[in-house]
Design an enzyme around this catalytic site. Structure first.
Site, PDB file in Angstrom:
ATOM      1  N   SER A   5      44.344  46.605  46.107  1.00  0.00           N
ATOM      2  CA  SER A   5      43.026  46.345  45.530  1.00  0.00           C
ATOM      3  C   SER A   5      43.227  45.761  44.127  1.00  0.00           C
ATOM      4  O   SER A   5      44.032  46.280  43.344  1.00  0.00           O
ATOM      5  CB  SER A   5      42.248  47.663  45.445  1.00  0.00           C
ATOM      6  OG  SER A   5      41.022  47.435  44.800  1.00  0.00           O
ATOM      7  N   GLY A   8      44.049  40.201  43.887  1.00  0.00           N
ATOM      8  CA  GLY A   8      43.511  38.839  43.768  1.00  0.00           C
ATOM      9  C   GLY A   8      43.071  38.199  45.075  1.00  0.00           C
ATOM     10  O   GLY A   8      42.764  37.012  45.119  1.00  0.00           O
ATOM     11  N   SER A  77      44.928  45.848  54.165  1.00  0.00           N
ATOM     12  CA  SER A  77      45.798  45.960  55.357  1.00  0.00           C
ATOM     13  C   SER A  77      47.190  46.479  54.986  1.00  0.00           C
ATOM     14  O   SER A  77      48.162  45.729  54.973  1.00  0.00           O
ATOM     15  CB  SER A  77      45.867  44.631  56.125  1.00  0.00           C
ATOM     16  OG  SER A  77      45.855  43.499  55.287  1.00  0.00           O
TER      17      SER A  77
HETATM   18  P1  ADP Z   1      41.159  41.983  45.535  1.00  0.00           P
HETATM   19  O1  ADP Z   1      40.231  41.137  46.356  1.00  0.00           O
HETATM   20  O2  ADP Z   1      42.605  41.811  45.919  1.00  0.00           O
HETATM   21  O3  ADP Z   1      40.757  43.424  45.444  1.00  0.00           O
HETATM   22  P2  ADP Z   1      39.967  40.615  43.297  1.00  0.00           P
HETATM   23  O4  ADP Z   1      40.076  39.169  43.655  1.00  0.00           O
HETATM   24  O5  ADP Z   1      38.654  41.309  43.515  1.00  0.00           O
HETATM   25  O6  ADP Z   1      41.134  41.432  44.037  1.00  0.00           O
HETATM   26  O7  ADP Z   1      40.371  40.832  41.770  1.00  0.00           O
HETATM   27  C1  ADP Z   1      41.513  40.227  41.209  1.00  0.00           C
HETATM   28  C2  ADP Z   1      41.369  40.138  39.691  1.00  0.00           C
HETATM   29  O8  ADP Z   1      42.554  39.565  39.150  1.00  0.00           O
HETATM   30  C3  ADP Z   1      40.215  39.243  39.247  1.00  0.00           C
HETATM   31  O9  ADP Z   1      39.611  39.810  38.114  1.00  0.00           O
HETATM   32  C4  ADP Z   1      40.923  37.931  38.890  1.00  0.00           C
HETATM   33  O10 ADP Z   1      40.216  37.199  37.911  1.00  0.00           O
HETATM   34  C5  ADP Z   1      42.267  38.429  38.362  1.00  0.00           C
HETATM   35  N1  ADP Z   1      43.372  37.468  38.483  1.00  0.00           N
HETATM   36  C6  ADP Z   1      44.236  37.146  37.519  1.00  0.00           C
HETATM   37  N2  ADP Z   1      45.133  36.238  37.931  1.00  0.00           N
HETATM   38  C7  ADP Z   1      44.838  35.965  39.216  1.00  0.00           C
HETATM   39  C8  ADP Z   1      45.406  35.103  40.205  1.00  0.00           C
HETATM   40  N3  ADP Z   1      46.462  34.324  39.970  1.00  0.00           N
HETATM   41  N4  ADP Z   1      44.852  35.097  41.427  1.00  0.00           N
HETATM   42  C9  ADP Z   1      43.801  35.884  41.696  1.00  0.00           C
HETATM   43  N5  ADP Z   1      43.216  36.717  40.819  1.00  0.00           N
HETATM   44  C10 ADP Z   1      43.719  36.766  39.570  1.00  0.00           C
END
Ligand code: ADP
Length: 166
Positions: A5, A8, A77
């Site tokens: 979680s 990203g 997953s």
């Molecule tokens: P997940 O869906 O895996 O739970 P989220 O996408 O909701 O994660 O959250 C990821 C967080 O990390 C966001 O706040 C995003 O802006 C940050 N982040 C920083 N770098 C990256 C990156 N390279 N790719 C994706 N998210 C990133």
């Protein structure tokens, strides 16, 4: 896409979808948070419920894929068994495993939804990374280290793999 979680998955999924649309491709994002509020709302986070969650998602994914829609699945997953189940249902040739890899420390620091803080306080049980296991994929098709790459670079890795960059 698999990962802890906050690693990203959703962020990359949405950015990937935007790029695929520019190529005129049809997409559908299936995201854990949304699916768990809808079709899988009675499921929890026990091993059996996690398996059933992914089984249903994989069956739904197969329907989309059969329509020619690129289906971007954003789910923790957490086990090899669960991911293999998804691969078996969807079919190996249509399945691309993307490991969205950020360390627990990074995810916990981001704590996008405040869930790690709650899990540490014992308010959430079976939270992956804190009190439930995460098995990193051994041979993902793509590994994205989101503490090293920005979102654009992360998406590019997937587009390159799919040979969708001009
Ligand atoms: P997940 O869906 O895996 O739970 P989220 O996408 O909701 O994660 O959250 C990821 C967080 O990390 C966001 O706040 C995003 O802006 C940050 N982040 C920083 N770098 C990256 C990156 N390279 N790719 C994706 N998210 C990133």
């Amino acid at each position: 896409m698999t990962g802890l979680s906050g690693s990203g998955k959703t962020t990359i999924g949405i950015a990937l979808e935007n790029e695929l649309h520019k190529n005129g491709l049809l997409t559908q994002i299936l995201d854990g948070d949304i699916i768990r509020e809808g079709i899988n709302k009675e499921l929890g986070f026990s091993d059996d419920d996690r398996k059933e969650n992914i089984r249903r998602i994989a069956e739904v994914t197969k329907l989309f894929v059969n329509c020619g829609i690129i289906t971007i699945c954003c789910f923790v997953s957490p086990t090899e068994e669960i991911r293999n189940l998804a691969k078996t249902i969807i079919g190996e040739k249509d399945f691309v495993e993307v490991f969205v890899n950020a360390s627990l420390e990074v995810c916990e620091q981001r704590d996008v939804k405040g869930l790690y803080a709650k899990a540490r306080k014992g308010e959430i049980k079976d939270f992956t990374g804190i009190n439930a296991p995460y098995q990193a994929p051994l041979h993902p098709a793509i590994e994205i280290k989101t503490n090293e790459l920005n979102v654009e670079e992360s998406v590019k890795l997937i587009l390159d793999h799919l040979k969708l960059n001009n």
